[in-house]
Design a protein around this motif. Sequence first.
Motif, PDB file in Angstrom:
ATOM      1  N   THR A  48       0.807  -1.224   0.000  1.00 53.54           N
ATOM      2  CA  THR A  48       0.000   0.000   0.000  1.00 53.54           C
ATOM      3  C   THR A  48       0.833   1.263   0.000  1.00 53.54           C
ATOM      4  N   THR A  49       2.172   1.140  -0.020  1.00 52.11           N
ATOM      5  CA  THR A  49       2.998   2.351  -0.103  1.00 52.11           C
ATOM      6  C   THR A  49       4.153   2.126  -1.068  1.00 52.11           C
ATOM      7  N   PRO A  50       4.635   3.179  -1.718  1.00 53.55           N
ATOM      8  CA  PRO A  50       5.808   3.053  -2.582  1.00 53.55           C
ATOM      9  C   PRO A  50       7.041   2.552  -1.840  1.00 53.55           C
ATOM     10  N   ALA A  51       7.203   2.957  -0.583  1.00 50.03           N
ATOM     11  CA  ALA A  51       8.362   2.489   0.182  1.00 50.03           C
ATOM     12  C   ALA A  51       8.317   0.984   0.370  1.00 50.03           C
ATOM     13  N   GLN A  52       7.143   0.455   0.644  1.00 48.56           N
ATOM     14  CA  GLN A  52       7.008  -0.990   0.784  1.00 48.56           C
ATOM     15  C   GLN A  52       7.426  -1.699  -0.505  1.00 48.56           C
ATOM     16  N   TYR A  53       7.010  -1.147  -1.623  1.00 44.92           N
ATOM     17  CA  TYR A  53       7.356  -1.721  -2.928  1.00 44.92           C
ATOM     18  C   TYR A  53       8.862  -1.622  -3.175  1.00 44.92           C
ATOM     19  N   PHE A  54       9.446  -0.507  -2.806  1.00 43.37           N
ATOM     20  CA  PHE A  54      10.890  -0.312  -2.946  1.00 43.37           C
ATOM     21  C   PHE A  54      11.653  -1.386  -2.179  1.00 43.37           C
ATOM     22  N   HIS A  55      11.309  -1.556  -0.918  1.00 47.63           N
ATOM     23  CA  HIS A  55      12.006  -2.547  -0.089  1.00 47.63           C
ATOM     24  C   HIS A  55      11.721  -3.965  -0.576  1.00 47.63           C
ATOM     25  N   LEU A  56      10.523  -4.193  -1.083  1.00 45.78           N
ATOM     26  CA  LEU A  56      10.157  -5.528  -1.561  1.00 45.78           C
ATOM     27  C   LEU A  56      11.014  -5.938  -2.758  1.00 45.78           C
ATOM     28  N   LEU A  57      11.159  -5.043  -3.731  1.00 45.59           N
ATOM     29  CA  LEU A  57      11.968  -5.360  -4.910  1.00 45.59           C
ATOM     30  C   LEU A  57      13.420  -5.600  -4.527  1.00 45.59           C
ATOM     31  N   ARG A  58      13.939  -4.767  -3.647  1.00 49.03           N
ATOM     32  CA  ARG A  58      15.334  -4.956  -3.231  1.00 49.03           C
ATOM     33  C   ARG A  58      15.496  -6.257  -2.436  1.00 49.03           C
ATOM     34  N   ARG A  59      14.517  -6.564  -1.615  1.00 53.90           N
ATOM     35  CA  ARG A  59      14.581  -7.829  -0.874  1.00 53.90           C
ATOM     36  C   ARG A  59      14.589  -9.012  -1.831  1.00 53.90           C
ATOM     37  N   GLN A  60      13.710  -8.974  -2.837  1.00 52.07           N
ATOM     38  CA  GLN A  60      13.637 -10.077  -3.800  1.00 52.07           C
ATOM     39  C   GLN A  60      14.958 -10.250  -4.527  1.00 52.07           C
ATOM     40  N   ALA A  61      15.568  -9.134  -4.929  1.00 52.77           N
ATOM     41  CA  ALA A  61      16.832  -9.209  -5.663  1.00 52.77           C
ATOM     42  C   ALA A  61      17.931  -9.838  -4.822  1.00 52.77           C
ATOM     43  N   HIS A  62      17.972  -9.488  -3.551  1.00 52.03           N
ATOM     44  CA  HIS A  62      19.058  -9.987  -2.703  1.00 52.03           C
ATOM     45  C   HIS A  62      18.765 -11.370  -2.138  1.00 52.03           C
ATOM     46  N   LEU A  63      17.550 -11.861  -2.313  1.00 53.00           N
ATOM     47  CA  LEU A  63      17.242 -13.236  -1.917  1.00 53.00           C
ATOM     48  C   LEU A  63      17.497 -14.235  -3.041  1.00 53.00           C
ATOM     49  N   LEU A  64      17.826 -13.739  -4.242  1.00 49.78           N
ATOM     50  CA  LEU A  64      18.034 -14.649  -5.377  1.00 49.78           C
ATOM     51  C   LEU A  64      19.121 -15.667  -5.086  1.00 49.78           C
ATOM     52  N   SER A  65      20.131 -15.279  -4.345  1.00 49.75           N
ATOM     53  CA  SER A  65      21.260 -16.182  -4.093  1.00 49.75           C
ATOM     54  C   SER A  65      21.032 -17.102  -2.909  1.00 49.75           C
ATOM     55  N   SER A  66      20.054 -16.786  -2.055  1.00 48.65           N
ATOM     56  CA  SER A  66      19.889 -17.581  -0.836  1.00 48.65           C
ATOM     57  C   SER A  66      18.517 -18.222  -0.685  1.00 48.65           C
ATOM     58  N   ASP A  67      17.480 -17.521  -1.040  1.00 46.92           N
ATOM     59  CA  ASP A  67      16.122 -18.040  -0.826  1.00 46.92           C
ATOM     60  C   ASP A  67      15.200 -17.604  -1.962  1.00 46.92           C
ATOM     61  N   PRO A  68      15.491 -18.072  -3.192  1.00 45.43           N
ATOM     62  CA  PRO A  68      14.683 -17.618  -4.332  1.00 45.43           C
ATOM     63  C   PRO A  68      13.282 -18.221  -4.318  1.00 45.43           C
ATOM     64  N   LEU A  69      12.306 -17.372  -4.498  1.00 48.45           N
ATOM     65  CA  LEU A  69      10.909 -17.808  -4.595  1.00 48.45           C
ATOM     66  C   LEU A  69      10.191 -16.927  -5.608  1.00 48.45           C
ATOM     67  N   PRO A  70       9.179 -17.450  -6.290  1.00 47.26           N
ATOM     68  CA  PRO A  70       8.339 -16.577  -7.117  1.00 47.26           C
ATOM     69  C   PRO A  70       7.678 -15.518  -6.244  1.00 47.26           C
ATOM     70  N   LEU A  71       7.568 -14.325  -6.768  1.00 49.69           N
ATOM     71  CA  LEU A  71       6.956 -13.224  -6.030  1.00 49.69           C
ATOM     72  C   LEU A  71       5.793 -12.672  -6.829  1.00 49.69           C
ATOM     73  N   PHE A  72       4.603 -12.712  -6.241  1.00 53.63           N
ATOM     74  CA  PHE A  72       3.402 -12.143  -6.851  1.00 53.63           C
ATOM     75  C   PHE A  72       3.089 -10.835  -6.121  1.00 53.63           C
ATOM     76  N   VAL A  73       3.067  -9.734  -6.872  1.00 51.46           N
ATOM     77  CA  VAL A  73       2.784  -8.425  -6.291  1.00 51.46           C
ATOM     78  C   VAL A  73       1.470  -7.921  -6.859  1.00 51.46           C
ATOM     79  N   LEU A  74       0.489  -7.745  -5.984  1.00 52.86           N
ATOM     80  CA  LEU A  74      -0.770  -7.135  -6.399  1.00 52.86           C
ATOM     81  C   LEU A  74      -0.541  -5.634  -6.423  1.00 52.86           C
TER      82      LEU A  74
END
Length: 931
Positions: A733-759
């Motif tokens: 519900t906020t741009p900041a949440q989306y910002f942190h979410l994308l960065r989290r997904q990118a940095h989890l690629l090497s350790s805990d990769p999962l598909p991410l569905f963003v509404l």
Amino acid sequence: MRLDQFHGLNAGYVFELYERYRQNPASVDPASRAAFEAWTPSDISSPEPNGPAPPATVSAIVGAANLAESIRRYGHLAARLDPLGSDPGGDPTLSAAVHGLADADLQQLPASLVGGPVAERSRNAFEAIDRLRRVYCSTTGFDYAHVFVPEERDWLRHSAESGRFLPAMEPHSAEALLDRLTQVEVFERFLHQAFPGKTRFSVEGVDMLVPILDEILCNAADQGVRHALLGMAHRGRLNVLAHVLDKPYSQILAEFKDPVRAESWRVDLGWTGDVTYHAGARTSGPRGQLFVTLAANPSHLEAVNPVVAGMARAAGTRADQPGASIFQGRVTLPILIHGDAAFPGQGVVAETLNLSRLPGYDTGGTIHIIVNNQLGFTATPDESYSTSYASGLARGFKIPVVHVNADDPVACLEAARMASEYRSRFARDFLIDLVGYRRYGHNEGDEPSFTQPVMYEAIGTHPTVRETFARVQVAAGQCPVDLPDTLVRKHREVLEKTLAALRPEQDVVAPVPIPAAAGAAGRVETGVAVDRLREINARLLELPAGFTLHRKLQRGVERRRAAFANESERTVDWATAEELALATILADGIPVRLTGEDVERGTFSQRHAVFHDASDGTHLVPLQKIVDARAAFDVHNSPLSENATIGFELGYGLQAPATLVIWEAQYGDFLNGAQVVLDEFVTSSRAKWGLKPALVFLLPHAYEGQGPDHSTARPERILQAAADINLRLVNCTTPAQYFHLLRRQAHLLSSDPLPLFVLTPKSLLRHPSVRSTPLDLASGRFLSVIDDAEARERATTITRLVLCSGKVYVDLASSPHHAAARDVAICRVEQLYPFPGTAIREVLSGYPALTSVVWLQEEPENMGAWEFLRPHLEEAIADRCPLRYIGRVRNSSPAEGSAAWHHLNQTALVEQVFMNDRQSPDVPLVLSKPA
């Protein structure tokens, strides 16, 4: 200049012109008249060694030229393609008589009228036409007249007619091919005898598939290919796994034994495995440097096509430098093996073929092989496709086709060599239609004679390709008489010894179960300092000298420039947060691939990842120009396809796991078009095949009166497939949440990769109340649950806690009833899966006076997150207070078709949240009830 310097219709035209000149020199143009005046009798006669031929009529010349052209164009219709001996359909224009010709006429004409390599070896047109028939009407049907690029068409014609790709069957090569065919056949027969009734989808009837793959892969290695990516359905898969991918016999036989080891098959680890004929494999291939991968494939037979194409694109892509990535098609080769009923029958095939020449999706050419049984499950070709051939779809994409009789090994190898060279030379797709049969039913437990009694009576007495080839080679003196039987014994002994020594529990090598990394997501640091963000933002807005930005975009750019003037002011909207997140990810050395439907601009004109010069249309991609990037950024509008494009992006991510791959739907409900890929690859491949997909889906979602089709991304379908931490589903519900979410997904690629569905939002993209401050991007991390900060200050007076997700929160917070409802707290559940149980229990514990907890959603009761979250919420609440549902009533349609009707129901829904558990009788379509 001589007459024999012209060929085909050109020769006919020149001869007709010469006849007009003879009758009246003034009837032709001056240049032609001058040329004819210089002719001698030898210039207009046959140059053949038998001496000059008598003058031919214009009609005979034109007829001969037309006959040659008909054979080249339609000869495949008369080719003997069926190993079972059915008569080809033919075509009237292949007959000399139709063109007014007799054999004597052709014998009097020069071979040059036919032209091409066959003419060079012929004394006259009769011999040239005979040779042409042997090329185009034998056991190979060359089908390339639909290729419109002259250079390609000329190359195909010369290659076919010169026989340059025909293998020379010397004794050593004949013996090697016989040995390979024996290995293929003995393997199938051994499985049939050792495991009667077991399903294996035998290759018998199209045994030449394995030698064809051998030839293609060896040629690929010689051409410098480093990655060969294969996709195929069931038919022949076990044989390909064993003999092309080098999967050990011991493991294949052990899997047929089907052992169960408790430590390897624990259900609580989320590992289920799959049937043997769905499995994938990887090996180093011929000639040393080539790696061969066979992608896992479900029973949706052609669904793997775009996945393999995406893998091939990734394998040939360099993304370790800033700017756009660099694709090198010559180092990667996709090979897709299709069924004859599935190729024309499943739409994902056409979608994948359409990708083949598009920017961002080109693979440098795919080699297609149709394993053509001339039969579907029980359906005949007449019941399966409307085209003349199973390969008919390829003609529309200008793909050359070679139809080849699977019982002619030499012709099959010629087709393989031609496919390899064409693909290497022109970087285009090529299709081999391998026409054979199916020795057993659809599977080995099926009885095919129920529906095809005549066909299977013929198959029952038909010799195998190995038997036929062995007989021919022995008769020709190419191999010893006893060699065929010796080879059979050799390969059978290997299998018998392997089976005798088998230890099923040890020989089955199951993938190691992949448990989710506990707490990994919460440990990722995603904040970026405000000064760095300010600097990156300024660089993203720099325009080259002379670049003219659209005047409407200029205003948005100016707002962006001022976004970081006050780090505590809510100036960061959704698109700004996204671009800054991607820029910082690139600066961290992680490549980004962003594709989707109109993704360059964004459906709601919010993104503008590509600027277009208003004066000349030139492109500028700001994320490819930032100086501190350490990896490539790609952005591509995808075609209006979901099934193939999502499969492609999934495959790209599997092959390039260190790349953040994002696909955006035009509207979230468009995801429906890819349900097969979602079910078979995205959500279950971790459990079935041990894969680690990490594709990001951006799915616009919210109920805003746009009707049933553009309101919902169907989160209930995603949640239905959620288990064992196999995906993440969020509704920010906020741009900041989306910002942190994308960065989290990118940095989890090497350790805990999962598909991410963003509404993702629609109206909230520019809504002032949900903007973030620059400080929000600099501090903190993604929050799975956001509590009501204002309500916390009066926590002891809160009696109702409302849990909701997404845009409906804004409807509540902006409601005129909100300020007066001092006993109500509104908590946002930003992550729907994995269920944030700990965070929700912490929120609940902060309100000691609760008398009710409400789950609020916009969707009907049978949709949205309610049915999935309900047991989790009940467990979190325990017996403390009732759980109540507020939302639309159950319905088969997800939303109202009228904006006015939607507004009425949405208003009533919000009002009920603040009505102290009383249901309004005036709003029948909104439901409030105890759980």
